[in-house]
Design an enzyme around this catalytic site. Structure first.
Site, PDB file in Angstrom:
ATOM      1  N   TYR A  49       0.808  -1.215   0.000  1.00 13.76           N
ATOM      2  CA  TYR A  49       0.000   0.000   0.000  1.00 13.76           C
ATOM      3  C   TYR A  49       0.844   1.269   0.000  1.00 13.76           C
ATOM      4  O   TYR A  49       0.371   2.331  -0.391  1.00 13.76           O
ATOM      5  CB  TYR A  49      -0.911   0.028   1.238  1.00 13.76           C
ATOM      6  CG  TYR A  49      -2.141  -0.839   1.157  1.00 13.76           C
ATOM      7  CD1 TYR A  49      -2.537  -1.452  -0.034  1.00 13.76           C
ATOM      8  CD2 TYR A  49      -2.930  -1.045   2.292  1.00 13.76           C
ATOM      9  CE1 TYR A  49      -3.676  -2.233  -0.098  1.00 13.76           C
ATOM     10  CE2 TYR A  49      -4.078  -1.820   2.231  1.00 13.76           C
ATOM     11  CZ  TYR A  49      -4.445  -2.412   1.046  1.00 13.76           C
ATOM     12  OH  TYR A  49      -5.581  -3.179   0.992  1.00 13.76           O
ATOM     13  N   GLY A  50       2.061   1.171   0.485  1.00 14.83           N
ATOM     14  CA  GLY A  50       2.899   2.354   0.674  1.00 14.83           C
ATOM     15  C   GLY A  50       3.003   3.264  -0.536  1.00 14.83           C
ATOM     16  O   GLY A  50       2.870   4.493  -0.415  1.00 14.83           O
ATOM     17  N   CYS A  81      -3.045  -2.291   9.633  1.00 13.61           N
ATOM     18  CA  CYS A  81      -2.113  -1.664   8.697  1.00 13.61           C
ATOM     19  C   CYS A  81      -2.039  -0.188   9.041  1.00 13.61           C
ATOM     20  O   CYS A  81      -3.066   0.506   9.030  1.00 13.61           O
ATOM     21  CB  CYS A  81      -2.595  -1.864   7.265  1.00 13.61           C
ATOM     22  SG  CYS A  81      -1.652  -0.951   6.012  1.00 13.61           S
ATOM     23  N   ASN A  82      -0.851   0.291   9.363  1.00 14.09           N
ATOM     24  CA  ASN A  82      -0.690   1.703   9.714  1.00 14.09           C
ATOM     25  C   ASN A  82      -1.063   2.615   8.560  1.00 14.09           C
ATOM     26  O   ASN A  82      -1.745   3.628   8.740  1.00 14.09           O
ATOM     27  CB  ASN A  82       0.751   1.978  10.146  1.00 14.09           C
ATOM     28  CG  ASN A  82       1.063   1.446  11.516  1.00 14.09           C
ATOM     29  OD1 ASN A  82       1.341   0.259  11.677  1.00 14.09           O
ATOM     30  ND2 ASN A  82       1.005   2.295  12.523  1.00 14.09           N
ATOM     31  N   THR A  83      -0.605   2.289   7.359  1.00 18.15           N
ATOM     32  CA  THR A  83      -0.848   3.146   6.206  1.00 18.15           C
ATOM     33  C   THR A  83      -2.340   3.271   5.932  1.00 18.15           C
ATOM     34  O   THR A  83      -2.872   4.373   5.746  1.00 18.15           O
ATOM     35  CB  THR A  83      -0.126   2.591   4.967  1.00 18.15           C
ATOM     36  OG1 THR A  83       1.281   2.525   5.225  1.00 18.15           O
ATOM     37  CG2 THR A  83      -0.368   3.474   3.758  1.00 18.15           C
ATOM     38  N   CYS A 197       4.737  -0.588  11.636  1.00 18.49           N
ATOM     39  CA  CYS A 197       4.191  -1.374  10.536  1.00 18.49           C
ATOM     40  C   CYS A 197       3.986  -2.780  11.087  1.00 18.49           C
ATOM     41  O   CYS A 197       4.901  -3.335  11.722  1.00 18.49           O
ATOM     42  CB  CYS A 197       5.131  -1.406   9.332  1.00 18.49           C
ATOM     43  SG  CYS A 197       4.597  -2.531   8.014  1.00 18.49           S
ATOM     44  N   THR A 198       2.817  -3.354  10.873  1.00 19.46           N
ATOM     45  CA  THR A 198       2.525  -4.656  11.477  1.00 19.46           C
ATOM     46  C   THR A 198       3.354  -5.784  10.874  1.00 19.46           C
ATOM     47  O   THR A 198       3.430  -6.866  11.450  1.00 19.46           O
ATOM     48  CB  THR A 198       1.029  -4.987  11.342  1.00 19.46           C
ATOM     49  OG1 THR A 198       0.626  -4.893   9.970  1.00 19.46           O
ATOM     50  CG2 THR A 198       0.193  -4.034  12.189  1.00 19.46           C
TER      51      THR A 198
END
Length: 320
Positions: A49-50, A81-83, A197-198
């Site tokens: 996704y980044g 997901c952080n993003t 980030c997981t």
């Protein structure tokens, strides 16, 4: 005084990520809610996704989530997901106002509370590092700490490769984490690193061994699971035995998982992560030990194509 509703079936929890990193959160959720119906979705067709623009990422996650909610009707969704959390959560909550969503954000406040040197680092993807949201977290919660933001474009793909059984470069991992380690002229050194980030906890054994000095690595997964449990407690009460479906995994690409990944997923949740040695075998076992055998109950159902379960290879459970 109102009482909690009586519900005969166990809550259904969906853990969602762009790839395999969310398994670190899935493990912790399973520990707190072992009797829940657990569903894991890896949007491997959209990974990573980044590099996506915010518009493209929102469109992608909303498209996949539409299919997942329609097909599986979860009682709670964890965006592991952080993003995706920092960009898409407001859209998800607006689209499904009655469905609880638990997000993932960098654990800046706990890092600041635990740091003695007042030097912390946030190891994340480039997308998370550049987000105004992340910088606002640091400004609000770093509490006098000097925070170093480190964006890695390689660690998430390395973690994916590692869990699939591929060889990984320790030199590359060491180079990716090196900027986290800051030493000032007065001798003060970074003493806490936030894993934002997981995917990154999958490589934690490597990080510990390759670090130039010992630091505390903060894994956000336990805190995410506790928040999910708190929300479920309000509606379902404490975890208890009830009717549930077997845990399952969804890969949006529909690809067949390679045998090492299938073996890892099949063991998710059985004993939890307990690896201490950083060898490839031990580190992979740490990820493998996060699973439960029922996770390979991979049945195709009348679900939309984007959420249809991929077939799993036959396997023989090793003797213990």
């Amino acid at each position: 005084m109102s009482s909690a509703p009586t519900i005969s079936s166990a809550p259904k929890i969906l853990v969602f990520d762009s790839g395999l990193g969310g398994l670190t959160v899935f493990v912790e959720v399973a520990k707190l809610r072992p009797h829940a119906t657990l569903l894991y979705c890896a949007d491997d067709a959209g990974f990573p996704y980044g590099p996506l623009s915010e518009e493209a990422l929102v469109a992608r996650v909303m498209l996949v989530m539409e299919s997942l909610v329609a097909a599986h009707a979860p009682d709670l969704v964890v965006i592991a997901c952080n993003t995706a959390s920092t960009r898409v959560l407001p859209h998800l909550r607006a689209r499904w106002p009655n469905l609880p969503f638990v997000g993932t954000v960098p654990a800046v406040k706990p890092a600041a509370e635990r740091s003695r040197s007042r030097l912390i680092s946030v190891l994340a993807t480039p997308g998370t590092v550049t987000r105004d949201y992340t910088r606002a977290l640091i400004a609000s919660f770093a509490e006098g700490c000097e925070a170093t933001l480190v964006g890695s474009s390689r660690l998430a793909p390395i973690a994916e490769d590692f869990l699939r059984g591929a060889a990984v470069s320790e030199a590359e991992i060491a180079a990716e984490i090196a900027p986290c380690f800051v030493q000032r002229p007065d001798g003060a050194r970074t003493d806490v690193v936030v894993l934002a980030c997981t995917h990154y906890p999958l490589l934690l054994d490597f990080f510990r061994r390759l670090a130039p000095w010992p630091v505390e690595w903060i894994d956000p997964a336990p805190a995410i699971a506790r928040q999910a449990d708190r929300l479920l407690l309000q509606r379902f009460g404490a975890d208890r035995i009830g009717f549930r479906e077997p845990p399952r995994a969804i890969f949006t690409s529909g690809a067949r998982p390679v045998p090492p990944l299938a073996a890892a997923l099949s063991r998710l949740g059985s004993r939890g992560v307990a690896s201490k040695r950083p060898t490839r075998l031990r580190a992979r076992r740490a990820a493998e030990d996060a699973a439960s055998p029922p996770m390979l109950e991979n049945r195709r159902r009348n679900a939309p194509a984007s959420s249809r379960l991929a077939p799993w290879p036959a396997r023989t459970r090793p003797k213990t």
